[in-house]
Design an enzyme around this catalytic site. Sequence first.
Site, mmCIF file in Angstrom:
data_model
loop_
_atom_site.group_PDB
_atom_site.id
_atom_site.type_symbol
_atom_site.label_atom_id
_atom_site.label_comp_id
_atom_site.label_asym_id
_atom_site.label_seq_id
_atom_site.Cartn_x
_atom_site.Cartn_y
_atom_site.Cartn_z
ATOM 1 N N LYS A 124 16.390 62.800 22.948
ATOM 2 C CA LYS A 124 16.901 62.314 24.232
ATOM 3 C C LYS A 124 17.852 63.314 24.889
ATOM 4 O O LYS A 124 18.029 63.318 26.096
ATOM 5 C CB LYS A 124 17.573 60.960 24.052
ATOM 6 C CG LYS A 124 16.577 59.866 23.717
ATOM 7 C CD LYS A 124 17.181 58.491 23.762
ATOM 8 C CE LYS A 124 16.127 57.409 23.625
ATOM 9 N NZ LYS A 124 15.496 57.350 22.295
HETATM 10 C C1 LIG Z 1 14.221 56.935 22.040
HETATM 11 C C2 LIG Z 1 13.535 57.336 20.798
HETATM 12 C C3 LIG Z 1 12.139 57.161 20.619
HETATM 13 C C4 LIG Z 1 11.269 56.464 21.643
HETATM 14 O O1 LIG Z 1 11.070 57.220 22.801
HETATM 15 P P1 LIG Z 1 10.516 56.542 24.145
HETATM 16 O O2 LIG Z 1 10.661 57.575 25.186
HETATM 17 O O3 LIG Z 1 11.393 55.350 24.393
HETATM 18 O O4 LIG Z 1 9.094 56.149 23.889
HETATM 19 C C5 LIG Z 1 11.560 57.630 19.449
HETATM 20 N N1 LIG Z 1 12.311 58.220 18.487
HETATM 21 C C6 LIG Z 1 13.633 58.404 18.625
HETATM 22 C C7 LIG Z 1 14.390 59.031 17.515
HETATM 23 C C8 LIG Z 1 14.298 57.974 19.781
HETATM 24 O O5 LIG Z 1 15.642 58.151 19.891
#
Ligand SMILES: *Cc1c(COP(=O)(O)O)cnc(C)c1O
Length: 476
Positions: free
Chosen positions: A120
């Site tokens: 993220k």
């Molecule tokens: C947020 C997150 C996801 C999911 O990603 P999306 O964009 O919501 O599909 C998967 N793995 C981790 C470690 C995350 O922090």
Amino acid sequence: MRYVSTRGGMPPTPFCDILLGGLAPDGGLTIPEAYPRLGREDLARMRPMGYRHLAFDILTRLIDDIPAPDLRRLVDQTYTAAVFRNARPGENPEDITPVLTLEPGLYLAALSNGPTLAFKDIAMQLLGNVFEYVLEHRGERLNIVGATSGDTGSSAEYAMRGKPAIRVFMLSPHGKMSRFQSAQMFSLQDDNIHNIAVRGVFDDCQDIVKALSNDAGFKARLRIGAVNSINWARVAAQIVYYFKAYFAVTRSDDEEVSFAVPSGNFGNICAGHIARMMGLPIRRLILATNENDVLDEFFRTGRYAPRATADTRHTSSPSMDISKASNFERFVFDLVGRDPAKVRELWAEVDRGRAFDLAGTPLLGRLREFGFVSGSSSHADRLATIRRVRSQYGVTIDTHTADGLKVGLEHREAGVALVCLETALPAKFADAIREALGCEPERPAGFEHIEDLPQRFEVMDADVDAVKAYVAARCR
Ligand SMILES: *Cc1c(COP(=O)(O)O)cnc(C)c1O
């Protein structure tokens, strides 16, 4: 480039005007009026580019109301080896998203080398700098209120810390995050960061944030904004690493590559879909869920049946514990031929908590034309995958990445490179690593003792008015 709503009720709007908002005014999601299309010459030109250069080249096609030299500066200041410094030994931090070869044809794209060790950061770090730029130009301030069960909150706080035009109020369920995750958030000492530990569960936090956002007067008076995963700029920033990984694992633009994506809110894989629509030769987009398999059911059968948040299962890949994927409407808009009336019809059901079913319609076949396949993974699968990757390749992966790899391998095709996206580093999820491997995950330098740092947070009841008063008092 202008943006429209998936539900058709927003006039074409420039990027900076949708940047700070959440949903479009008609309740839909914002999306480019048309995707930029890249030709063979573009791909050939992009192939040798470093991350910053590539990011600018892609983003400038989507963002045309920030002057190019300014956008370039924002991109350059975001994607540096100093910010994305948690590369494994042997990875080049200058690559920002280095690609690790597990075996010929099987790769791991390391997206989690940013300050909070989850993918993220790639989008959120840019968002922080772009927010600051736009607010400064408009002479405005913004107060971000959000709810987190772990990764989003810390990523947002590390992206916004120390920015005087922005305050962050992050609600989290008291005592429910991992020790590492709480320490990451609560040890921040910046004046503009406010952690609220709510006596309750994640859904209580989410409900409070919704109540605040639905109070139009409060929202306008205190300039409340959001950084949740429906934010278009986050999706846009994530398109870049699909290109970077594609170029890293191919020699020519005639080759096709498949991507395996651990999915929750459908933001990450939505960026992959858009990269494909822009002309990147992606063969399959392999969507992986954990036990919360609403999206897997859809891509297998055409039936989309979001569940009530109360029915969400708590798993060892908690960032994928999602029952209603907030970015999914963007993909469905493309699936139905960009017909907002059709999206309105389908979401009339979803918004009433009901399912829709595309089985028996021509749309089901179109899912394959868009390259999507899917699968799901269980706790036992995660542990087995973590063990196997450790013993076979000497690499430790986290639980979310393990979900992706497990499902990715089920859909792997001979002769087609498979890139699995690494969405977090194992240090964040030590309990599961201990269970799988019987040892502690390695921690990148600087994270050795974060649980011992002084922490700053306010414990509050799950009480909307109390939270409102707390926020208001700090926004004066
Ligand atoms: C947020 C997150 C996801 C999911 O990603 P999306 O964009 O919501 O599909 C998967 N793995 C981790 C470690 C995350 O922090």
